[in-house]
Design a protein around this motif. Structure first.
Motif, PDB file in Angstrom:
ATOM      1  N   GLY A  29      58.737 -32.280  13.937  1.00  0.00           N
ATOM      2  CA  GLY A  29      59.610 -33.389  13.706  1.00  0.00           C
ATOM      3  C   GLY A  29      60.798 -33.097  12.714  1.00  0.00           C
ATOM      4  O   GLY A  29      61.669 -34.336  12.352  1.00  0.00           O
ATOM      5  N   GLU A  65      63.986 -32.083  22.715  1.00  0.00           N
ATOM      6  CA  GLU A  65      63.810 -32.236  24.269  1.00  0.00           C
ATOM      7  C   GLU A  65      64.563 -31.290  24.753  1.00  0.00           C
ATOM      8  O   GLU A  65      64.205 -30.793  26.107  1.00  0.00           O
ATOM      9  N   LYS A 120      64.627 -35.606  17.694  1.00  0.00           N
ATOM     10  CA  LYS A 120      63.914 -35.691  18.883  1.00  0.00           C
ATOM     11  C   LYS A 120      64.882 -35.337  20.231  1.00  0.00           C
ATOM     12  O   LYS A 120      64.281 -34.436  21.195  1.00  0.00           O
ATOM     13  N   ARG A 121      66.032 -35.897  20.381  1.00  0.00           N
ATOM     14  CA  ARG A 121      66.722 -35.344  21.304  1.00  0.00           C
ATOM     15  C   ARG A 121      67.013 -33.867  21.670  1.00  0.00           C
ATOM     16  O   ARG A 121      66.909 -33.314  22.531  1.00  0.00           O
ATOM     17  N   THR A 159      69.080 -37.670  11.879  1.00  0.00           N
ATOM     18  CA  THR A 159      68.094 -38.797  12.189  1.00  0.00           C
ATOM     19  C   THR A 159      66.995 -38.478  13.036  1.00  0.00           C
ATOM     20  O   THR A 159      67.265 -37.395  13.715  1.00  0.00           O
ATOM     21  N   LYS A 160      65.732 -39.217  13.185  1.00  0.00           N
ATOM     22  CA  LYS A 160      64.760 -38.793  13.929  1.00  0.00           C
ATOM     23  C   LYS A 160      65.416 -38.778  15.469  1.00  0.00           C
ATOM     24  O   LYS A 160      64.732 -38.031  16.121  1.00  0.00           O
ATOM     25  N   ARG A 161      65.925 -39.713  15.795  1.00  0.00           N
ATOM     26  CA  ARG A 161      66.649 -39.548  17.035  1.00  0.00           C
ATOM     27  C   ARG A 161      67.343 -38.776  17.570  1.00  0.00           C
ATOM     28  O   ARG A 161      66.900 -38.182  18.718  1.00  0.00           O
ATOM     29  N   GLU A 162      67.926 -37.922  16.707  1.00  0.00           N
ATOM     30  CA  GLU A 162      68.979 -36.739  16.859  1.00  0.00           C
ATOM     31  C   GLU A 162      68.027 -35.687  17.042  1.00  0.00           C
ATOM     32  O   GLU A 162      67.865 -34.746  17.836  1.00  0.00           O
TER      33      GLU A 162
END
Length: 159
Positions: A62, A102, A98-99, A93-96
């Motif tokens: 992460g 993936e 993670k994206r 950010t965590k969202r970025e």
């Protein structure tokens, strides 16, 4: 990227580019990330003593890391000087993250640093891009377009 961010990049006293990346890859999406550095590393970057040749980013547990980035040891550094090539953590950010993780799992896609610059607050930032590799014929086409642009500029300069 808004106009203010573009202006900061343009006016930055330090701009270290990965010129080979735009030749080797198609940029799908770009992000701006902070870099976790030590004191002598930021001083070397401000002196322009860094290189993005053969660098890439990896996602591990992460967190996003840049590998292969060469920051030369600070000339005036002492025993506490840094290693030239080490893993450096990038701040997103965590969202970025993670994206990116993936998308990078898709075959043919990778995450590549494109630019290191100093922002308005004196912090080092890195532009990274989610990329897809070019084929050999795409690279030849890019070279041909570059040469054509150069010839057009020369012709316009004469008149």
């Amino acid at each position: 990227m808004n106009k203010e961010e573009q202006e900061v990049r343009k006016n930055s006293p330090v701009q270290i580019r990965n010129k080979k990346a735009s030749f080797e890859y198609y940029f799908i999406d770009t992000f701006t990330a902070g870099i976790v550095l030590t004191g002598t590393e930021i001083k070397s970057i401000r002196a322009g003593k860094a290189s993005l040749v053969d660098t890439y980013c990896i996602v591990n547990h992460g967190e996003l890391w840049v590998s292969g980035m060469n920051i030369s040891p600070y000339f005036y550094g002492s025993y506490a000087n840094h290693e030239a090539k080490r893993l450096r953590k990038l701040l997103l950010t965590k969202r970025e993250i993670k994206r990116l993780e993936e998308e990078a799992k898709t075959p043919g896609y990778t995450i590549v640093p494109t630019l290191v610059f100093i922002d308005g607050n004196g912090r080092a930032k890195m532009d990274i891009a989610l990329c897809r590799g070019k084929k050999e014929y795409d690279k030849r086409q890019t070279l041909k377009e570059k040469e054509d642009r150069r010839e057009m500029d020369r012709a316009m300069k004469r008149f």
